[in-house]
Design a protein around this motif. Structure first.
Motif, PDB file in Angstrom:
ATOM      1  N   ARG A   7      -1.284  14.722   1.968  1.00  0.00           N
ATOM      2  CA  ARG A   7      -2.626  14.570   1.393  1.00  0.00           C
ATOM      3  C   ARG A   7      -3.589  14.111   2.493  1.00  0.00           C
ATOM      4  NH1 ARG A   7      -1.846  11.404  -4.270  1.00  0.00           N
ATOM      5  NH2 ARG A   7      -3.958  12.142  -4.713  1.00  0.00           N
ATOM      6  N   GLN A   8      -4.879  13.967   2.123  1.00  0.00           N
ATOM      7  CA  GLN A   8      -5.850  13.610   3.149  1.00  0.00           C
ATOM      8  C   GLN A   8      -6.505  12.263   2.854  1.00  0.00           C
ATOM      9  OE1 GLN A   8      -7.069  16.842   1.426  1.00  0.00           O
ATOM     10  NE2 GLN A   8      -5.176  17.665   2.269  1.00  0.00           N
TER      11      GLN A   8
ATOM     12  N   GLY B 123      -5.986  11.746  -0.921  1.00  0.00           N
ATOM     13  CA  GLY B 123      -4.991  10.776  -1.366  1.00  0.00           C
ATOM     14  C   GLY B 123      -5.377   9.327  -1.109  1.00  0.00           C
ATOM     15  N   LEU B 124      -6.392   9.119  -0.258  1.00  0.00           N
ATOM     16  CA  LEU B 124      -6.730   7.745   0.127  1.00  0.00           C
ATOM     17  C   LEU B 124      -8.186   7.639   0.558  1.00  0.00           C
ATOM     18  CD1 LEU B 124      -5.884   4.822   1.152  1.00  0.00           C
ATOM     19  CD2 LEU B 124      -5.328   5.908   3.317  1.00  0.00           C
TER      20      LEU B 124
ATOM     21  N   LEU C 292       0.829  -1.206   0.000  1.00  0.00           N
ATOM     22  CA  LEU C 292       0.000   0.000   0.000  1.00  0.00           C
ATOM     23  C   LEU C 292       0.862   1.254   0.000  1.00  0.00           C
ATOM     24  CD1 LEU C 292      -2.739  -1.143   2.553  1.00  0.00           C
ATOM     25  CD2 LEU C 292      -2.935  -1.031   0.055  1.00  0.00           C
ATOM     26  N   LYS C 293       1.936   1.180   0.768  1.00  0.00           N
ATOM     27  CA  LYS C 293       2.844   2.313   0.863  1.00  0.00           C
ATOM     28  C   LYS C 293       3.425   2.647  -0.517  1.00  0.00           C
ATOM     29  CE  LYS C 293       6.392   3.682   4.111  1.00  0.00           C
ATOM     30  NZ  LYS C 293       7.227   3.259   5.228  1.00  0.00           N
ATOM     31  N   ALA C 294       3.785   1.587  -1.238  1.00  0.00           N
ATOM     32  CA  ALA C 294       4.339   1.803  -2.576  1.00  0.00           C
ATOM     33  C   ALA C 294       3.305   2.465  -3.483  1.00  0.00           C
ATOM     34  CB  ALA C 294       4.793   0.474  -3.173  1.00  0.00           C
ATOM     35  N   CYS C 295       2.047   2.020  -3.372  1.00  0.00           N
ATOM     36  CA  CYS C 295       0.976   2.636  -4.170  1.00  0.00           C
ATOM     37  C   CYS C 295       0.848   4.117  -3.822  1.00  0.00           C
ATOM     38  CB  CYS C 295      -0.363   1.966  -3.895  1.00  0.00           C
ATOM     39  SG  CYS C 295      -0.475   0.282  -4.479  1.00  0.00           S
ATOM     40  N   ILE C 296       0.863   4.396  -2.522  1.00  0.00           N
ATOM     41  CA  ILE C 296       0.683   5.774  -2.071  1.00  0.00           C
ATOM     42  C   ILE C 296       1.811   6.651  -2.610  1.00  0.00           C
ATOM     43  CG2 ILE C 296       0.736   7.281  -0.024  1.00  0.00           C
ATOM     44  CD1 ILE C 296      -0.665   4.890   1.458  1.00  0.00           C
TER      45      ILE C 296
ATOM     46  N   HIS D 135       0.595   7.346   6.423  1.00  0.00           N
ATOM     47  CA  HIS D 135       1.552   7.595   5.353  1.00  0.00           C
ATOM     48  C   HIS D 135       1.057   8.676   4.388  1.00  0.00           C
ATOM     49  CE1 HIS D 135       5.227   6.547   3.376  1.00  0.00           C
ATOM     50  NE2 HIS D 135       4.626   6.462   2.213  1.00  0.00           N
ATOM     51  N   VAL D 136      -0.216   8.591   4.039  1.00  0.00           N
ATOM     52  CA  VAL D 136      -0.796   9.594   3.149  1.00  0.00           C
ATOM     53  C   VAL D 136      -0.706  10.984   3.782  1.00  0.00           C
ATOM     54  CG1 VAL D 136      -3.037  10.427   2.315  1.00  0.00           C
ATOM     55  CG2 VAL D 136      -2.315   8.110   1.818  1.00  0.00           C
TER      56      VAL D 136
END
Ligand code: ADP
Ligand code: ZN
Length: 864
Positions: A369-370, A438-439, A331-335, A363-364
């Motif tokens: 981002r929010q 962002g998420l 998920l971190k990589a996607c973000i 992380h986001v």
């Protein structure tokens, strides 16, 4: 490990971008379809915009019309006319509320009407939200202005009303009319109440306007729910604390006076109520120092604080488990890529999904981002918020329909202003006006509560995927029992399928035992709600000091009252359903329209005495438990016991604090909660959801059984689940018992594919409602013919759409209205929407003066 789980299959990030063709088809509007719906004050299109000096606005009006409209902006209003602000606009001889969607350049149309005012000093939603709102209007076939109105917190909405002004002629008439005449009364009221809403219908006063005595005008009024204003205290400008103190020579009568002054001077303005909380003599000191000209008071807006409560504290774990680590790093990589990805997180109940959500959100936020986290139910959102707030602090907003209007406005404005990093809420949080989303996390994504059952009838999970795509954000759909649709998307690669197959610390899933009620019934003459097997397990669990949960998806006490002579049940006069007895209120209630009546002793059909009660609900279950286990502490959680604000949380808190031994409830208790001390879960009648007239009945049964089982044995001790059923061999019950999602999915998808149901097609449900039985049926037949006629004119593509019906709805009368349905089915969703848009256009002709109305439901979930 649970049987049949796929191994954690992480796709390569680089190869993923092509995977979204189907979402693309959902998002088609992004490219081609488009801008064409905007009409210049009803007709002419506007020209390309030049950013600096725009002269007109594209506006969504809050009336049931299709498309958006252009209006001109006078020069003096330009700087304030921003996207996201409301403007009152003239529309077909009325004044209505409009929302600015776009600032644009010159238009050739000289006739454009002008806006006269901009209501909001700051936008109510960011520009980045506009494409999503427009998609929602198109996909769910709902007027854009009304989509926006329903997205905005109710407290912001503005109502229009009619007022009237007396003309010169009217004044003269007032003098000459007889003092008792009705007209004179009306005129004199209008004279005395300028700008007030008229207390008469338009027809009643229209005649006076015709005579030229009055002019009727539209006004707009804010509903309640503006900002909350409170009194603050601050030092007067130019006054210095040191000087004040030295003037007093360091002496002070009240002991805490120095501390008090210091607090006020350090605060640059502090709530009066806070001061009086801190200092018992606070109000005296404020008065005193205001009198001396040192302090002053003022009023300002404050945010209401609807913060959720922490049900059980949740410390941040020092490290993640292996499966959480794997998923989190994906998920971190996607973000970090900062583009659109959609992931289905399939993690069994108790596998630690919340922790994964937390890491992703954190992380986001770190990247500026929010995030939005949605839960299917308010109490679950509040529960999650408690956990997140204890870790992330105050830059969190909670948003759901259970807040007061004012609270919602406050939370909404905090988001618009960029004061919030994370929004946690129920379905309506989907529209959170965050400037840099962002998420989006959709927890318990399989839950049908995500489908809104009033217009716009959107599905918050599906729409979340679209919003994420538009905002180049990551969307995570999480569930222990993914919906058939999402899992299918996972398998075919549209979503990254991430799985967490084990409970944390490899705690075993609970043992599930099926209690076959058919056998039970043979042995005993009377059907019992709690089988001896369950009774024994409950007693044992009580003895060992552990907690139990009992699930029954029916509320009330008795389900029906039947006449023993003629077999008729006592039914609701407005709906085609039986009335249900509620013990606490000691009356019969309709669960659909709210009708109630006292208990009858005589049958209303045959007049004989001897009505008998049958069936049972949660209220009866609670009652019987109390008789069986008088010493146990028992609580009940269902729609009846949680009607008042805060009640649900109170029950959960007591259960979490182990003040309750047995919690009885409807599907409200099956979801997400983590109560480590629960080691026994009982399902009273697993068959209830199977009997539903709906193609998703099997899916729902599997989900609800797995979810409720998932509440058992989440702590150190192994859990047990007892499922009472008459259908032990049904595939949904069999596979849920074995914790075997894969087999369930296989059997379910085979059936769906054979019948051509979603996810192998799209559905739309057209429901016709009318007061008159015959008119409603006739309108349904006409509509059906018109639809088939339209399809016949599309020789090639028409065959790709199947029309089923018309038929009487499963509940053929509801709230006094007769109901008919037509079901439309197709693999091609754009084609289907094309057809439905046509239906919207010709429905007026069919329903003219028939008193019948049409509800259009895309991707329906509640087809009863
Ligand atoms: P799910 O939502 O998947 O059903 P939860 O997120 O509620 O599961 O987690 C189950 C329990 O495991 C919770 O009590 C949670 O605090 C605990 N937990 C989760 N992750 C960890 C971890 N890395 N270390 C210790 N405890 C954890
Ligand atoms: Zn009713």
């Amino acid at each position: 490990m649970a049987p049949g789980f796929p191994k954690c299959d992480l796709l390569e990030l680089t190869s993923i971008d092509e995977c979204f063709s189907s979402i693309n088809s959902m998002c088609q509007f992004l490219e081609g379809e488009d801008a064409g719906t905007a009409k210049a004050n009803f007709e002419e299109g506007a020209e390309e915009l030049s950013n600096k000096d725009f002269t007109c606005l594209r506006i969504a009006v809050n009336v049931p019309v299709d498309g958006t409209f252009y209006y001109a902006v006078p020069e003096d209003l330009r700087s304030g006319a921003n996207v996201g602000c409301r403007v009152p606009v003239p529309f077909k001889n009325r004044k209505v509320m409009g929302y600015i969607l776009e600032r644009t350049g010159k238009t050739h149309n000289k006739e454009l009407k002008e806006i006269r005012d901009v209501i909001d000093p700051e936008p109510l939603f960011p520009e980045s939200l506009v494409p999503f709102l427009e998609w929602m209007a198109r996909y769910y076939i709902h007027p854009i202005g009304q989509v926006i109105q329903s997205a905005l917190p109710g407290g912001l909405n503005i109502k229009s009303y009619k007022t009237a002004l007396l003309t010169q002629e009217g004044l003269c008439a007032l003098d000459s009319l007889h003092s008792h005449s009705e007209q004179r009364k009306v005129l004199s009221w209008i004279k005395d109440h300028p700008d007030k809403g008229l207390p008469w219908t338009l027809q009643e006063v229209y005649g006076l306007q015709k005579k030229g005595w009055i002019t009727i005008e539209d006004r707009l009024k804010k509903t309640s729910g503006g900002p909350l204003i409170r009194k603050f205290v601050r030092p007067k400008r130019g006054i210095d604390l040191g000087a004040v103190l030295s003037e007093r020579g360091g002496t002070s009568k009240a002991k805490n006076e120095f501390q008090f002054l210091e607090t006020v001077f350090n605060s640059h303005g502090i709530l009066l109520s806070k001061l009086t909380d801190m200092f018992t003599n606070g109000s005296y000191l404020v008065e005193k120092w205001m009198g001396k000209g040192v302090l002053e008071s003022y009023r300002d807006a404050v945010y209401r604080n609807p913060a959720g409560e922490i049900i059980s504290p949740s410390p941040l774990p020092s490290k993640l488990y292996k499966q959480q680590e794997l998923v989190s790093s994906h998920l971190k990589a996607c973000i970090e890529k900062g583009s659109f990805f959609s992931c289905l997180l399939y993690g069994v109940t108790g596998s630690g999904k919340t922790e994964v959500y937390y890491r992703a959100a954190e992380h986001v936020i770190t990247l500026g981002r929010q995030a939005i986290i949605m839960a299917p139910e308010i109490s679950l959102a509040v529960y999650l918020e408690g956990i997140f707030r204890s870790r992330l602090g105050d830059r969190i907003a909670i948003y759901h329909s259970g807040l007061s209007q004012g609270e919602r406005v406050d939370q909404w404005m905090r988001m618009v202003r960029g004061e919030v990093d994370l929004v946690i809420g129920a379905r309506s949080a989907l529209f959170s006006p965050l400037p840099g989303l962002g998420l989006i996390i959709v927890d318990e994504e399989h839950d049908s509560a995500y489908k809104q059952d009033r217009g716009p009838r959107y599905h918050a999970r599906d729409a979340a995927v679209v919003r994420a795509k538009m905002e180049k954000a990551l969307v995570i759909l999480g569930s222990g029992t993914p919906s058939v649709q999402s899992y299918q998307n996972g398998i075919c690669g549209k979503y990254h399928l991430l799985s967490m197959p084990e409970r944390i610390e490899k705690r075993p899933l609970p043992d599930v035992e099926v209690v076959d009620m058919k056998i039970m019934e043979d042995r005993r003459s009377k059907w019992e709600m709690i089988s001896p097997r369950l009774k024994e397990a409950l007693a044992q669990n009580l003895m060992s000091g552990n907690q139990s949960m009992l699930f029954l998806n029916r509320r009330g006490f008795y389900r029906v009252y039947l006449c023993r002579s003629c077999g008729q049940s006592i039914r609701c006069p407005n709906c085609d359903v039986a009335l249900i007895y509620h013990l606490e209120e000691n009356r019969l209630n309709c669960h659909y329209c709210g009708y109630y009546s006292k208990i009858l002793t005589k049958c209303s059909s045959c007049g004989n005495e001897g009505l008998r009660a049958y069936g049972f609900g949660t209220e009866k279950l609670e009652y019987e438990l109390r008789e069986l286990f008088p010493e146990a502490r028992i609580a009940r959680m269902d729609a009846d016991s949680t009607r008042k604000k805060g009640q649900a949380i109170r029950i959960l808190k007591r259960f979490g604090g182990q003040e309750v031994d047995i919690l009885v409830g409807t599907q409200m208790i099956t979801k997400g909660y983590d109560f480590p001390n629960v080691t026994l879960v009982g399902v009273i009648a697993a068959d209830l959801s199977l009997g539903f007239p709906d193609f998703r009945a099997g899916e729902r049964t599997f989900q609800v059984l797995s979810q409720v089982s998932g509440r058992s044995g989440r702590g150190d001790q192994k859990g047990k689940v007892l499922i009472q059923t008459f259908n032990p061999d049904h595939y949904a019950i069999r596979t849920a018992t074995a914790h075997d999602y894969q087999s369930f999915f296989r059997e379910e998808t085979q059936l769906r594919e054979q019948l051509g149901y979603p996810p192998f097609s799209h559905l739309a449900c057209l429901t016709l409602k009318g007061n008159n039985e015959k008119n409603t049926e006739e309108a349904a037949r006409h509509l059906n013919q018109a639809i088939r006629g339209t399809l016949a004119k599309w020789p090639r593509r028409g065959k790709e759409i199947h029309v089923l019906g018309p038929t009487e709805a499963a509940i053929s009368r509801l709230k006094g209205k007769y109901r008919w349905q037509i079901l439309v089915k197709s693999k091609n969703v754009s084609l289907m929407r094309h057809l439905l848009t046509r239906v919207e256009q010709f429905k007026g002709k069919i329903f003219q003066s028939s008193g019948v109305s049409l509800i259009l439901d895309m991707d329906p979930y509640h087809m009863i």
